[in-house]
Design an enzyme around this catalytic site. Structure first.
Site, PDB file in Angstrom:
ATOM      1  NE  ARG A   6      -9.723   2.386  -4.422  1.00 48.22           N
ATOM      2  CZ  ARG A   6      -8.747   2.140  -5.048  1.00 48.22           C
ATOM      3  NH1 ARG A   6      -8.597   0.677  -5.384  1.00 48.22           N
ATOM      4  NH2 ARG A   6      -7.828   2.747  -5.839  1.00 48.22           N
ATOM      5  CG  HIS A  30      -1.661   5.178  -1.012  1.00 48.11           C
ATOM      6  ND1 HIS A  30      -2.276   6.122  -2.003  1.00 48.11           N
ATOM      7  CD2 HIS A  30      -2.068   3.974  -1.422  1.00 48.11           C
ATOM      8  CE1 HIS A  30      -3.176   5.423  -2.654  1.00 48.11           C
ATOM      9  NE2 HIS A  30      -3.166   4.006  -2.472  1.00 48.11           N
ATOM     10  CB  CYS A  45      -0.885   0.238   1.353  1.00 47.88           C
ATOM     11  SG  CYS A  45      -1.976  -1.491   1.644  1.00 47.88           S
ATOM     12  CB  CYS A  85      -5.577  -1.657  -3.199  1.00 44.56           C
ATOM     13  SG  CYS A  85      -6.272   0.072  -3.103  1.00 44.56           S
TER      14      CYS A  85
END
Lengths: 273, 102
Positions: free
Chosen positions: A230, A191, A187, A234
């Site tokens: 979501r 991000h 992740c 992802c």
């Protein structure tokens, strides 16, 4: 003995071994350093805090918010009496329906993270109703209504001094930073490492704003959906097998992510492309 | 050409047919062996919480392949991806902490 002390000191000094408060402070410092001209609180709008042109388009879309119907549906569902005559507000506490800021939390007795979706379904089953599907439009609508009623409150997730809570937080943290899938992405690859950059046509948003605005109407979905949907998306985008919605893995991830959003204003539901 | 003269050709043809059938059977057994390995490794990756979607797709494609050769190639690729998923999981146990801002 000195070697052991040295190893222990090294372990303590390693990044990733810090506690929740230190993690949050370090993350906020990271974004403050990466985007010195953007207020941290602005990240609640995700990529639209980082891209003026996209923000203008989004603000125009928000003039007629596509999640409005879901909010209305949610309000109607929330007010309907359950099978035993009780209401969601009886089950969710005095502040209901504005309770989004209370979730997720760690239940010491049960030894697990409880999300708002779980709490809503537990209200239903306790009242003799069937639980709603985790990906159902009804559940998303209920959460959308509660999110709307909770707007303006601040995210205030706690990690109590409890081994189980810390373990759940650490599991979520590991999930966030661990690379997975054939594309070998974490992740954090998007991000943190690449935040603000473009991935195809999309601007990559910051972690500290990811949990404030759910549920979301996504153009891609053509409906309002919940955060775990979501997460699944992802994961599959990096060719990793996803987990079930409300699985311990995703609840722990939500717990960590929400803690990393502490102090941010709740602004759900929202719309995204 | 009389039957006696044809006999060596008939025997040779039968031998070749036998050989090719044996090869086909060997390939088929090899595909099943590799697929079983891929499926078992995929299951281990799932248990570790780090399976790749590509593995399952390759296994399914191997089962639908038009030829044994194609099936074998797809099964081998499935096994490779499952092994790499496990390797990624093992490697990440000591790597993820370095990505946490401090």
């Amino acid at each position: 003995m000195r070697t052991l002390i040295g190893i222990a000191a090294l372990c303590l000094a390693l990044p990733g071994w810090a506690g929740p408060e230190e993690d949050l402070a370090a993350l906020r410092d990271f974004y403050a350093g990466r985007f010195p001209d953007i207020e941290l609180s602005a990240h609640k709008d995700g990529a639209y805090a980082l891209d003026e042109a996209k923000r203008e388009q989004w603000l125009e879309m928000e003039e007629f918010p596509p999640y409005e119907i879901a909010v209305d549906d949610g309000a109607e569902l929330f007010d309907q009496a359950l099978a035993d005559g009780s209401a969601y507000s009886d089950c969710l506490g005095d502040a209901a329906p504005a309770v989004k800021d209370r979730y997720p939390y760690f239940d010491k007795d049960r030894g697990e993270v409880i999300t708002l979706e779980m709490a809503l379904n537990e209200c239903r089953t306790a009242a003799g109703e069937e639980p709603l599907g985790w990906d159902s439009e009804e559940l998303a609508a209920l959460v959308a209504f509660i999110a709307m009623e909770s707007r303006g409150k601040l995210m205030a997730v706690t990690v109590p001094d409890d081994p189980g809570a810390l373990s759940a937080y650490e599991a979520g943290k590991q999930f966030y930073y661990q690379r997975r899938g054939q594309l070998n992405f974490a992740c954090s690859s998007c991000h943190l490492q690449s935040v603000g950059m473009m991935l195809r046509a999309e601007r990559l948003s910051a972690t500290i704003g990811h949990a404030t605005h759910w549920p979301v109407y996504r153009g891609k979905w053509q409906r309002v959906g919940v955060l775990h949907r979501r997460f699944q998306e992802c994961n599959s985008q990096v060719r990793a097998e996803s987990f079930e919605m409300q699985s311990p893995e995703y609840r722990n991830l939500e717990y960590f992510l929400s803690y990393m959003n502490n102090g941010m204003e709740l602004n759900g539901p929202a719309s995204r492309k | 050409m009389n039957m006696t003269a044809k006999l060596p050709f008939v025997l040779a043809a039968l031998l070749m047919l036998g050989l090719s059938l044996t090869t086909f059977a060997d390939t088929s057994a090899e595909v099943e062996r590799v697929l079983a390995q891929a499926e078992a490794t995929l299951e281990r990756a799932r248990e570790s919480g780090n399976a790749w979607t590509s593995t399952g797709k390759l296994i399914a494609a191997a089962r639908q392949a038009d030829s044994e050769a194609e099936a074998l190639e797809l099964a081998q690729r499935a096994l490779l991806t499952a092994r790499r998923a496990l390797e990624q999981q093992r490697r990440e146990q000591g790597a993820w902490q370095a990505r946490v801002p401090s």
